[in-house]
Every structure is written in C-alpha cells, then in structure tokens.
Design a protein around this motif. Structure first.
Motif, PDB file in Angstrom:
ATOM      1  N   PHE A 159      -2.922  -4.945  -5.398  1.00 23.61           N
ATOM      2  CA  PHE A 159      -3.152  -4.685  -3.735  1.00 23.61           C
ATOM      3  C   PHE A 159      -3.577  -3.333  -3.588  1.00 23.61           C
ATOM      4  O   PHE A 159      -3.129  -2.243  -3.751  1.00 23.61           O
ATOM      5  N   CYS A 160      -5.103  -3.429  -3.313  1.00 27.19           N
ATOM      6  CA  CYS A 160      -5.499  -2.025  -3.101  1.00 27.19           C
ATOM      7  C   CYS A 160      -6.212  -1.735  -1.682  1.00 27.19           C
ATOM      8  O   CYS A 160      -6.890  -0.635  -1.570  1.00 27.19           O
ATOM      9  N   GLY A 161      -5.966  -2.561  -0.519  1.00 29.46           N
ATOM     10  CA  GLY A 161      -6.112  -2.139   0.690  1.00 29.46           C
ATOM     11  C   GLY A 161      -6.700  -3.319   1.607  1.00 29.46           C
ATOM     12  O   GLY A 161      -6.612  -4.477   1.095  1.00 29.46           O
ATOM     13  N   GLU A 162      -7.290  -3.173   2.788  1.00 26.72           N
ATOM     14  CA  GLU A 162      -7.781  -4.009   3.650  1.00 26.72           C
ATOM     15  C   GLU A 162      -8.579  -5.053   3.243  1.00 26.72           C
ATOM     16  O   GLU A 162      -8.449  -6.357   3.663  1.00 26.72           O
ATOM     17  N   GLY A 163      -9.397  -4.860   2.085  1.00 26.17           N
ATOM     18  CA  GLY A 163     -10.165  -5.731   1.868  1.00 26.17           C
ATOM     19  C   GLY A 163      -9.873  -6.403   0.455  1.00 26.17           C
ATOM     20  O   GLY A 163     -10.729  -7.186  -0.218  1.00 26.17           O
ATOM     21  N   LEU A 203       0.948  -1.106  -0.224  1.00 29.45           N
ATOM     22  CA  LEU A 203      -0.056   0.065   0.083  1.00 29.45           C
ATOM     23  C   LEU A 203       0.888   1.283   0.016  1.00 29.45           C
ATOM     24  O   LEU A 203       0.508   2.290  -0.301  1.00 29.45           O
ATOM     25  N   ASP A 204       2.106   1.030   0.250  1.00 28.95           N
ATOM     26  CA  ASP A 204       3.171   2.335   0.363  1.00 28.95           C
ATOM     27  C   ASP A 204       4.185   1.996  -0.282  1.00 28.95           C
ATOM     28  O   ASP A 204       5.137   2.862   0.011  1.00 28.95           O
ATOM     29  N   ARG A 205       4.436   1.042  -1.245  1.00 25.97           N
ATOM     30  CA  ARG A 205       5.629   0.788  -2.067  1.00 25.97           C
ATOM     31  C   ARG A 205       6.737   0.555  -1.030  1.00 25.97           C
ATOM     32  O   ARG A 205       7.795   0.867  -1.325  1.00 25.97           O
ATOM     33  N   GLY A 206       6.517  -0.141   0.211  1.00 25.19           N
ATOM     34  CA  GLY A 206       7.523  -0.515   1.240  1.00 25.19           C
ATOM     35  C   GLY A 206       7.976   0.521   1.944  1.00 25.19           C
ATOM     36  O   GLY A 206       9.015   0.560   2.736  1.00 25.19           O
ATOM     37  N   ALA A 207       7.530   1.932   1.893  1.00 25.16           N
ATOM     38  CA  ALA A 207       7.970   2.933   2.958  1.00 25.16           C
ATOM     39  C   ALA A 207       8.149   2.572   4.126  1.00 25.16           C
ATOM     40  O   ALA A 207       9.103   2.923   4.816  1.00 25.16           O
ATOM     41  N   ALA A 208       6.731   2.291   5.039  1.00 22.13           N
ATOM     42  CA  ALA A 208       6.991   2.077   6.288  1.00 22.13           C
ATOM     43  C   ALA A 208       7.801   0.765   6.630  1.00 22.13           C
ATOM     44  O   ALA A 208       8.810   1.182   7.638  1.00 22.13           O
ATOM     45  N   PHE A 209       7.870  -0.279   5.972  1.00 24.29           N
ATOM     46  CA  PHE A 209       8.807  -1.232   6.150  1.00 24.29           C
ATOM     47  C   PHE A 209      10.271  -0.593   6.149  1.00 24.29           C
ATOM     48  O   PHE A 209      11.065  -1.214   6.829  1.00 24.29           O
ATOM     49  N   GLN A 210      10.702   0.177   5.180  1.00 25.63           N
ATOM     50  CA  GLN A 210      11.846   0.595   5.174  1.00 25.63           C
ATOM     51  C   GLN A 210      12.398   1.365   6.327  1.00 25.63           C
ATOM     52  O   GLN A 210      13.289   1.371   6.933  1.00 25.63           O
ATOM     53  N   GLU A 211      11.342   2.150   6.846  1.00 22.94           N
ATOM     54  CA  GLU A 211      11.780   2.980   8.084  1.00 22.94           C
ATOM     55  C   GLU A 211      12.119   2.030   9.211  1.00 22.94           C
ATOM     56  O   GLU A 211      12.964   2.380   9.967  1.00 22.94           O
ATOM     57  N   THR A 216     -19.743 -14.418 -26.971  1.00 25.11           N
ATOM     58  CA  THR A 216     -18.749 -13.462 -26.927  1.00 25.11           C
ATOM     59  C   THR A 216     -19.227 -12.464 -25.901  1.00 25.11           C
ATOM     60  O   THR A 216     -20.169 -12.043 -26.142  1.00 25.11           O
ATOM     61  N   LEU A 217     -18.269 -11.918 -24.986  1.00 24.91           N
ATOM     62  CA  LEU A 217     -18.746 -11.194 -24.177  1.00 24.91           C
ATOM     63  C   LEU A 217     -17.843  -9.844 -24.115  1.00 24.91           C
ATOM     64  O   LEU A 217     -16.572 -10.099 -24.581  1.00 24.91           O
ATOM     65  N   THR A 218     -18.123  -8.658 -23.948  1.00 23.78           N
ATOM     66  CA  THR A 218     -17.279  -7.469 -23.671  1.00 23.78           C
ATOM     67  C   THR A 218     -17.539  -7.189 -22.478  1.00 23.78           C
ATOM     68  O   THR A 218     -18.679  -6.629 -21.793  1.00 23.78           O
ATOM     69  N   LEU A 219     -16.473  -6.995 -21.303  1.00 23.85           N
ATOM     70  CA  LEU A 219     -16.550  -6.455 -19.827  1.00 23.85           C
ATOM     71  C   LEU A 219     -16.340  -5.203 -20.079  1.00 23.85           C
ATOM     72  O   LEU A 219     -15.191  -4.936 -20.658  1.00 23.85           O
ATOM     73  N   ALA A 220     -17.220  -4.393 -19.630  1.00 25.22           N
ATOM     74  CA  ALA A 220     -16.836  -2.590 -19.591  1.00 25.22           C
ATOM     75  C   ALA A 220     -16.613  -2.533 -18.118  1.00 25.22           C
ATOM     76  O   ALA A 220     -17.820  -2.136 -17.550  1.00 25.22           O
ATOM     77  N   ILE A 221     -15.526  -2.314 -17.757  1.00 24.43           N
ATOM     78  CA  ILE A 221     -15.322  -1.934 -16.129  1.00 24.43           C
ATOM     79  C   ILE A 221     -15.013  -0.721 -15.895  1.00 24.43           C
ATOM     80  O   ILE A 221     -13.908  -0.066 -16.564  1.00 24.43           O
ATOM     81  N   ARG A 222     -15.856  -0.020 -14.994  1.00 26.45           N
ATOM     82  CA  ARG A 222     -15.544   1.513 -14.632  1.00 26.45           C
ATOM     83  C   ARG A 222     -14.869   1.143 -13.245  1.00 26.45           C
ATOM     84  O   ARG A 222     -15.808   0.786 -12.302  1.00 26.45           O
ATOM     85  N   SER A 223     -13.700   1.569 -13.214  1.00 29.61           N
ATOM     86  CA  SER A 223     -12.898   1.673 -11.712  1.00 29.61           C
ATOM     87  C   SER A 223     -13.292   3.000 -11.364  1.00 29.61           C
ATOM     88  O   SER A 223     -13.205   4.017 -11.993  1.00 29.61           O
ATOM     89  N   VAL A 224     -13.556   3.187  -9.897  1.00 34.92           N
ATOM     90  CA  VAL A 224     -13.900   4.613  -9.370  1.00 34.92           C
ATOM     91  C   VAL A 224     -12.935   4.961  -8.407  1.00 34.92           C
ATOM     92  O   VAL A 224     -12.955   6.239  -8.209  1.00 34.92           O
ATOM     93  N   ASP A 225     -11.949   4.055  -7.899  1.00 34.85           N
ATOM     94  CA  ASP A 225     -11.320   4.560  -6.583  1.00 34.85           C
ATOM     95  C   ASP A 225      -9.895   4.253  -6.648  1.00 34.85           C
ATOM     96  O   ASP A 225      -8.961   4.835  -5.967  1.00 34.85           O
ATOM     97  N   PHE A 226      -9.429   3.419  -7.515  1.00 40.12           N
ATOM     98  CA  PHE A 226      -8.169   2.902  -7.586  1.00 40.12           C
ATOM     99  C   PHE A 226      -7.596   2.149  -8.844  1.00 40.12           C
ATOM    100  O   PHE A 226      -8.443   2.007  -9.768  1.00 40.12           O
ATOM    101  N   VAL A 227      -6.299   2.043  -9.261  1.00 40.54           N
ATOM    102  CA  VAL A 227      -6.017   1.386 -10.338  1.00 40.54           C
ATOM    103  C   VAL A 227      -6.036  -0.081  -9.904  1.00 40.54           C
ATOM    104  O   VAL A 227      -5.047  -0.846  -9.471  1.00 40.54           O
TER     105      VAL A 227
END
Ligand SMILES: [Cu+2]
Ligand SMILES: [Fe+2]
Lengths: 299, 124
Positions: free
Chosen positions: B108-112, A129-137, B58-69
């Motif tokens: 990897f986008c977060g806790e969930g 989530l931070d490209r290793g920033a906290a780990f490196q600290e 044949t399917l096309t998935l048209a995916i809109r991301s709203v908050d992250f890559v």
C-alpha cells in the motif's frame, strides 16, 4: 444449519423483516457449546467500509450514507448488544493531518449510535500508510479479543503492514489466545481483508492468510466476518465460513467479474444500491449464527 | 512442464527470487534472461504498464522503483517481489503462457495505490 433451523431461530429471536440469507454458516455443528448452556441469545451489527472522506461520482451522498445506516440501526426494535466496524473507517489520504481529521469526523458521526459498545478495527485505508499510528490515537489497539455471552471474539489486523501481512508477532499472539480456547468453543473472528485468496490480482487476499487459516483450522465452531470487498460474499475454507459485508460508500464488482476492480457506478434509479449493513444473530448455547442483510434506503 | 506447474509443485505460494542489481548503471542482459524489459515503478504507476510478449517466450522484467518499496505481483503466474527504491529488481519469467496477466503493486503506497497496476499480454 439448514434454512428451516435458521428461520425457526430467527422467529425464536422475534426477528422479522429484512432478508434472511440461507447461505451456509458452517462451523455450526452445535456440538460444543454445552458450557454455554446459560448464555442468552443476542445479536450484533456489522458495519464496514465507510470510507469517510471519499469524494467521487460513485456516491453523491458521501456524508449522508453513514448517518442513514446509523438511523436504521438506531431504529431497530430491539437494540444489538454491540456494533462492529470491520475497517476502512476512512478513505485514505497521503496527508497525515487530513487522515486525523477524517478519523475525528468519523468518530463524531459514529457517536450517534445508541448502542454504547462499539468495536473498531482498521482497514488498509486507515492504517497502511502509517502502520496504524493515527488509528491507534483515535480508536486504540488494532488487534484484541473480547468475550460476550459465551462467545469468544478475536479482532485480527491484516492491514497495518502495508504488505497485508498479519505478521509473525501477531500470529504468535493469535496462537496463544486460541490455545486457551476449547476446540469446540464458539469463536468469531473479525478482520478487514479476506484471509483466503479471493482475487489476489485485485489485492483481495492476505499475504500470510494461509498461515492464519491453518492456525484456525483445529477450532470447530469458528466463523470469520470481514470487509474490504464492499459486497456480501460467503466462502468456506474447510469447515470455516468467511462472510464479507457490504460497504457504506460504494460497491465493488463481483469477485473476478471484470479485468479491473473499479467501483460500481451510482445508480440514480436505485440510490444507495449495493450498500448496507448486517445483523448477526448468535445462539451461544448451540454455537449457531444467522445473518440478516439490510440495505441503505433513501429517506 | 510449464513454469506455472513447476511453481505449483513448489507449494502454490511461489515467490520470484529477484536478482538484485545494485547501483544505477545500465541494465545488462545476462545469460538466460531472455528479452529484458525495463520498467519504472513510481507512485502510482508502472511505466510501461502494458507489456506484450509471445507464448513460450522468456522475459526478464528489470524494474527500477524510484520512491517507495512498491510491490510487483503477478498472482496468476505465481510471481511477486518487493521493489526497494534506488535499485533494479530483476524478475525472470520463462515459458510464458498465453493470456492477459494482471500485475499490481501489493504494498500500500498511497492515495493512488489501487490504480497502480498493469497488464502483460501474451499472444498465443
Ligand atoms: Cu480495504
Ligand atoms: Fe474498503
């Protein structure tokens, strides 16, 4: 090496007890280590996937499991030369302050290890989530090398990139480092994720892992130890063996055994089931390695 | 020849070439796209996260991301793409083979993050 050889070797080292796994440790041609004729045998301990900060029914003793493993390591009759933690030291959190709190706590708890030399590397929970920033600290570099008694050790980072890439820069660094090694030199590579496609639909892979393995292939005595999958697993890509370690928080299902990679439930009849750590015995003279697995047991 | 085989011929590490559609207008069906299915990707969920189709479709998935890559990866069919936020990423998949195909976010986008996945169910 065959089972006989390993048993003899372990006896040679005076290592009794614990289950000795006779899984193939390829890359043990024993041909190339003549240069290390004087190097003494030794062993190290691999701990993995501590997930400090995790809370859930899968482990009702989230702050007690790592200390139990540490006590078991400290109680080994002969102490290892060093310890390596192969990533996911902490459980991920979206809060950068909490991430640092978990790292600081983990570091305090790990400081109870009697062995002075401890090598760390990040898992995706620590670093993605931070490209290793906290780990490196808290722990320093996310990829590095060291040498010990005739064996060359490489720590490779496949988690600081949220897309699980080692990346071209690190790949160049790896190539440059390997070019300085003899093709027969005993080499051990530590990383967090599997470098091969174990179960891509569970995210058990490294996106550019095939390039990494291609880079490793010319080395005849190279062995990989990793974490991430929270269980013991042994796999060969050509002559290169990959050995994953157990977790110290919750076990995960066998590769591809079910639709989703949900953690295995806690078993009250057998607390800490599936959790553990391993010893790796090294004989630099012959480039041989042997693994012994240890469970976490209720005390 | 099944698309999977074609992808395999390309070297096993086949990557979908998404047709990026900039802007926020309605998703437009283009020729050869087959049925278009709109998806939203947001921490930590695809909506919908279950898609039904028929074998050979044949399917096309048209995916809109709203908050992250976020990522979209369907490894068993050799498909993957990044999903840059604020636009629609189109992923076409032809001649669908029958089966249950997991898709997952592989950035990897977060806790969930580990729960961000879904299933394409293709009936024979
Ligand atoms: Cu991991
Ligand atoms: Fe983990």
């Amino acid at each position: 090496m065959n089972t006989m050889d390993r048993r003899r070797f372990l006896e040679l080292c005076g290592l009794g007890g614990g289950a000795v796994f006779a899984s193939a440790l390829a890359g043990c041609s024993g041909m190339g280590a003549a240069k290390n004729a004087d190097a003494a045998d030794f062993y190290f301990v691999q701990l993995s996937d501590v997930h400090w900060g995790f809370r859930g029914p899968e482990n009702p003793d989230p702050t007690g499991t790592l200390p139990k493993a540490i006590a078991a390591v400290n109680a080994l009759p002969r102490q290892p030369d060093f310890i390596v933690f192969t990533g996911d030291l902490t459980h991920t959190t979206d809060d950068p302050e909490e991430r640092r709190r978990r790292m600081a706590e983990f570091k305090d708890v790990a400081a109870a290890l009697k062995v002075p030399t401890v090598h760390f590397m990040p898992g995706e929970h620590d670093a993605s989530l931070d490209r290793g920033a906290a780990f490196q600290e808290y722990f320093g570099a996310t990829h590095y090398t060291f040498d010990h008694k005739g064996i060359h050790f490489i720590v490779l980072d496949n988690v600081s990139d949220p897309g699980a890439r080692v990346g071209s820069e690190q790949l160049e660094w790896l190539k440059a480092d390997l070019e300085r090694q003899d093709k027969d030199a005993p080499i051990v590579l530590f990383t967090h994720r599997p470098l091969f496609d174990l179960v891509p639909k569970w995210d058990w892979a490294t996106r550019d892992g095939a390039q990494v393995i291609a880079t490793l292939m010319p080395y005849r005595n190279l062995t990989v130890f990793y974490g991430h999958i929270h269980q013991e697993h042994h796999h060969l890509t050509g002559h290169i063996a990959h050995h994953s370690a157990k977790s110290l928080m919750f076990p995960l299902p066998a590769p591809g055994s079910q639709e989703k990679r949900t953690p295995l439930p806690w078993n009250p009849a057998v607390p800490y089931q599936g959790l553990g750590f391993r010893e790796v015995d090294a004989e630099p003279r012959t480039a041989r390695l042997a693994i012994q697995e240890f469970p976490v047991v209720a005390t | 020849m099944k698309r999977r085989d074609v992808l395999r011929c390309l070297g096993g590490v086949a990557v979908a070439l998404p047709l990026l559609e900039l802007g926020v207008g309605h998703v437009r069906a283009a020729e050869g796209e087959g049925r278009v299915i709109e998806l939203e990707a947001r921490r930590f969920r695809y909506t919908p996260n279950e898609i039904h189709a028929r074998a050979g479709e044949t399917l096309t998935l048209a995916i809109r991301s709203v908050d992250f890559v976020h990522g979209f990866s369907m490894p068993e069919l050799g498909l993957r793409s990044d999903l840059p936020p604020g636009r629609v990423t189109r992923i076409r998949v032809a001649d669908l083979p029958a089966g249950r195909w997991t898709f997952l976010c592989d950035n990897f986008c977060g806790e969930g993050h580990e729960e961000m996945n879904g299933m394409l169910i293709v009936e024979a």
